[in-house]
Design a protein around this motif. Structure first.
Motif, PDB file in Angstrom:
ATOM      1  N   LEU A 246       0.103   4.323   6.018  1.00  0.00           N
ATOM      2  CA  LEU A 246      -0.389   3.138   5.321  1.00  0.00           C
ATOM      3  C   LEU A 246      -1.211   3.531   4.101  1.00  0.00           C
ATOM      4  CD1 LEU A 246      -1.371   0.772   8.258  1.00  0.00           C
ATOM      5  CD2 LEU A 246       0.576   0.571   6.743  1.00  0.00           C
ATOM      6  N   ARG A 247      -1.988   4.608   4.215  1.00  0.00           N
ATOM      7  CA  ARG A 247      -2.793   5.050   3.076  1.00  0.00           C
ATOM      8  C   ARG A 247      -1.916   5.651   1.980  1.00  0.00           C
ATOM      9  NH1 ARG A 247      -7.894   6.345   4.435  1.00  0.00           N
ATOM     10  NH2 ARG A 247      -8.958   5.186   2.841  1.00  0.00           N
TER      11      ARG A 247
ATOM     12  N   GLN B 176       1.657   5.727   1.786  1.00  0.00           N
ATOM     13  CA  GLN B 176       2.967   5.109   1.524  1.00  0.00           C
ATOM     14  C   GLN B 176       4.067   6.160   1.379  1.00  0.00           C
ATOM     15  OE1 GLN B 176       3.553   1.548   1.171  1.00  0.00           O
ATOM     16  NE2 GLN B 176       1.539   1.489   2.121  1.00  0.00           N
TER      17      GLN B 176
ATOM     18  N   ARG C 162       6.132   0.255   7.241  1.00  0.00           N
ATOM     19  CA  ARG C 162       4.824  -0.392   7.221  1.00  0.00           C
ATOM     20  C   ARG C 162       4.555  -1.099   8.540  1.00  0.00           C
ATOM     21  NH1 ARG C 162       4.761  -4.638   3.794  1.00  0.00           N
ATOM     22  NH2 ARG C 162       6.662  -4.092   2.680  1.00  0.00           N
TER      23      ARG C 162
ATOM     24  N   TYR D 162      -0.772  -5.138   4.334  1.00  0.00           N
ATOM     25  CA  TYR D 162       0.440  -4.335   4.467  1.00  0.00           C
ATOM     26  C   TYR D 162       1.571  -5.137   5.088  1.00  0.00           C
ATOM     27  CZ  TYR D 162      -2.685  -0.414   3.652  1.00  0.00           C
ATOM     28  OH  TYR D 162      -3.597   0.445   3.123  1.00  0.00           O
ATOM     29  N   VAL D 163       1.200  -6.189   5.773  1.00  0.00           N
ATOM     30  CA  VAL D 163       2.206  -6.937   6.520  1.00  0.00           C
ATOM     31  C   VAL D 163       2.874  -8.002   5.660  1.00  0.00           C
ATOM     32  CG1 VAL D 163       2.319  -8.711   8.313  1.00  0.00           C
ATOM     33  CG2 VAL D 163       1.341  -6.510   8.821  1.00  0.00           C
TER      34      VAL D 163
END
Lengths: 248, 51, 232
Positions: free
Chosen positions: C68-69, C71, C143, A244-245
């Motif tokens: 995160l899962r 978005q 994010r 994700y980064v």
């Protein structure tokens, strides 16, 4: 000369990643090795990162000499603290430069194009960051021992330094990947990193101090456990989250 | 029987509760102000959009 | 969007009433503690605000993972609301803790594990805000924010345990007294009523503030999206 330059290019990385052995795990490990080796080889030639970290660390130790009473009596209780503060600050330098190099030379984008799991990039970077930190620490230890007449080469202490550095670089590599993408770059990393690595700092200083003062093992064990737990947890978290980064 | 007279710490209590209410009121005020400002921005933007 | 849902209006009123009752219970109803005097009354709100801070802290970590899962930027919004509320309330907790410590142990700060951990959470939130400020792209900002709250949510409990371990092995004189005294004054029945009611009231207050702040976030997002559209 040419060969080494080629080895640093992302294309040859991809070739190596797709490599001779076609097994996925083989590719994965190969990718990690390639990323790590890229940094280590580059550093072996230029030595710019290591020398900066090293000189900085030595200067910090010198400043501590004037800042604290490092006489024989107080030395034992304060040595582990001085050492770890030095490592934490020098480590920040290394993490920052290591990621900045990736970004500035466009290597990061190249690496991301390679058909390997993003986490391989994480492990590769983390391993090279760890290597740099350990090299600096290995040099600082005898210097400190000489300057302050204490023997720092005890196996227990070396173990703590290893575990602490692993935790530090595990989190540091992840956070430096973020900080390098912000406007404030270098300044951002310590602000992000320091509150998170407090358990490492606390445990490593306590355990190192305990080893140096020859305390009984059952007093050191809880700190060792804490370090190991922290390392395992954060390596796992960083591994899961690194994608994700760096995604575009 | 160590304490015959309870120590007078009421000034600290007043300070504490003042801080609580002070900070809470400031925060609520900030929420209200931000809401108002956003509503105003929304109006302006909707006018611009209609043009 | 501009008219408040009636459920929220009702919750606003309920929160105010509960706060008033909690204040009465803490300041008037509860008996004065024999040793510490009136400053002990600060304790009811000190723990209650810490509880709100903790709720926000957990909410921030959880919504980080959810963002995160999925978005979905709505979750990023919720995460920011959680961080903000937790930031404000832990701030109050820390100051109240300091005010409580001063007359009792003659020090403004005790390095008590809970207070120290709350301060570390504040520092993490400030780092979070600075991180977000330094990023232009909303998706990347969300994010990174989510990753950092997650990392923080895992690190802080470990830090808390480390500090506590540190304190049991190296007891500090002031610290020992304070960690004994955190639960070290016996709570009478009336005190317990004030204490648990404060916790209940502040839970409702948290939900109310959280909902309100999320609404604000939605409005903010709407304005930003419209701004981008109009500026093109």
């Amino acid at each position: 000369m040419k060969k080494i330059i080629e080895d640093r290019s992302p294309l040859s990385l991809r070739e190596r990643a797709e490599g001779e052995g076609k097994t996925p795990s083989g590719n994965y490990l190969r990718a990690i090795g390639a990323v790590a080796w890229k940094d280590l080889a580059a550093e072996l030639r230029s030595k710019e990162l290591l020398s900066a970290m090293l000189v900085f660390a030595l200067l910090v130790i010198f400043i501590f000499n004037f800042a604290l009473e490092l006489d024989v009596k107080t030395r034992d209780s304060v040595t582990s603290g001085v050492l770890w503060v030095t490592f934490v600050f020098a480590g920040t330098l290394g993490l920052n430069r290591s990621m900045a190099i990736e970004k500035d030379r466009g290597c990061l984008d190249g690496l991301l194009l390679a058909p390997v799991d993003r986490s391989a990039i994480y492990f590769g970077k983390a391993i090279s960051n760890l290597a740099f930190m350990l090299i600096v620490e290995i040099i600082v230890l005898p210097v400190y021992s000489l300057l302050y007449n204490t023997n720092l080469f005890q196996p227990g202490l070396l173990l703590i330094i290893l575990l602490g550095s692993i935790g530090y670089t595990a989190v540091g590599t992840l956070l430096s990947a973020m900080s390098v993408q912000t406007r404030t770059r270098d300044v951002m990393l310590p602000i992000l990193l320091f509150p998170i690595i407090l358990p490492v700092v606390i445990a490593a200083i306590r355990a190192s101090g305990a080893y140096l003062q020859n305390m009984p093992f059952d007093q050191i064990l809880p700190w060792l456990n804490l370090l190991i737990v922290y390392d395992v947890i954060f390596i796992a978290v960083a591994f899961m989250v690194f994608d994700y980064v760096v995604e575009e | 029987m160590l304490f015959q007279n309870t120590i007078d710490t009421s000034s600290y209590m007043i300070a504490g509760y003042s801080i609580f209410f002070g900070v809470t009121i400031i925060y609520l005020f900030s929420l209200y102000t931000r809401w108002r400002n956003l509503l105003r921005d929304l109006e302006t933007l909707e006018e611009l959009e209609d043009k | 969007m501009k008219t408040k849902p009636s459920a929220l209006k009702a919750l606003d009123i309920a929160s105010l009433i509960l706060l008033a009752v909690a204040t009465y219970l803490a300041l008037v109803f509860a008996p004065t503690e024999r040793v510490m005097g009136d400053v002990q009354r600060v304790f009811y709100f000190h723990v209650a605000t810490a509880w709100v801070g903790l709720l926000g802290f957990v909410a921030a970590g959880v919504t980080g993972i959810i963002y995160l899962r999925t978005q979905d930027l709505k979750w990023d919004l919720v995460e920011q609301a959680a961080v903000e509320i937790s930031l404000v309330f832990f701030f109050i907790t820390i100051i109240l803790g300091s005010i409580w410590a001063r007359p009792i142990w003659n020090t403004w700060w005790t390095w008590d594990p809970r207070l120290t951990s709350a301060s570390i959470v504040e520092l993490i939130y400030l780092a979070y805000l600075m991180l977000r400020q330094g990023i232009e792209d909303p998706d990347r900002r969300a994010r990174f924010g989510a990753v950092y709250t997650l990392v923080g949510a895992i690190s802080v409990p470990i830090t808390f345990l480390s500090i506590r371990l540190f304190r049991t092995i190296h007891p500090v004189v002031i610290g020992n007294e304070s960690s004994a005294a955190e639960g070290g004054f016996a709570m009478t029945g009336d005190m317990k009523i004030a204490f648990f009611f404060a916790l209940f009231a502040f839970t409702i207050i948290f939900i109310d503030l959280f909902w309100n702040r999320i609404r604000l976030g939605h409005l903010q997002q709407k304005v930003e999206q419209l701004k981008l559209k109009v500026m093109d």
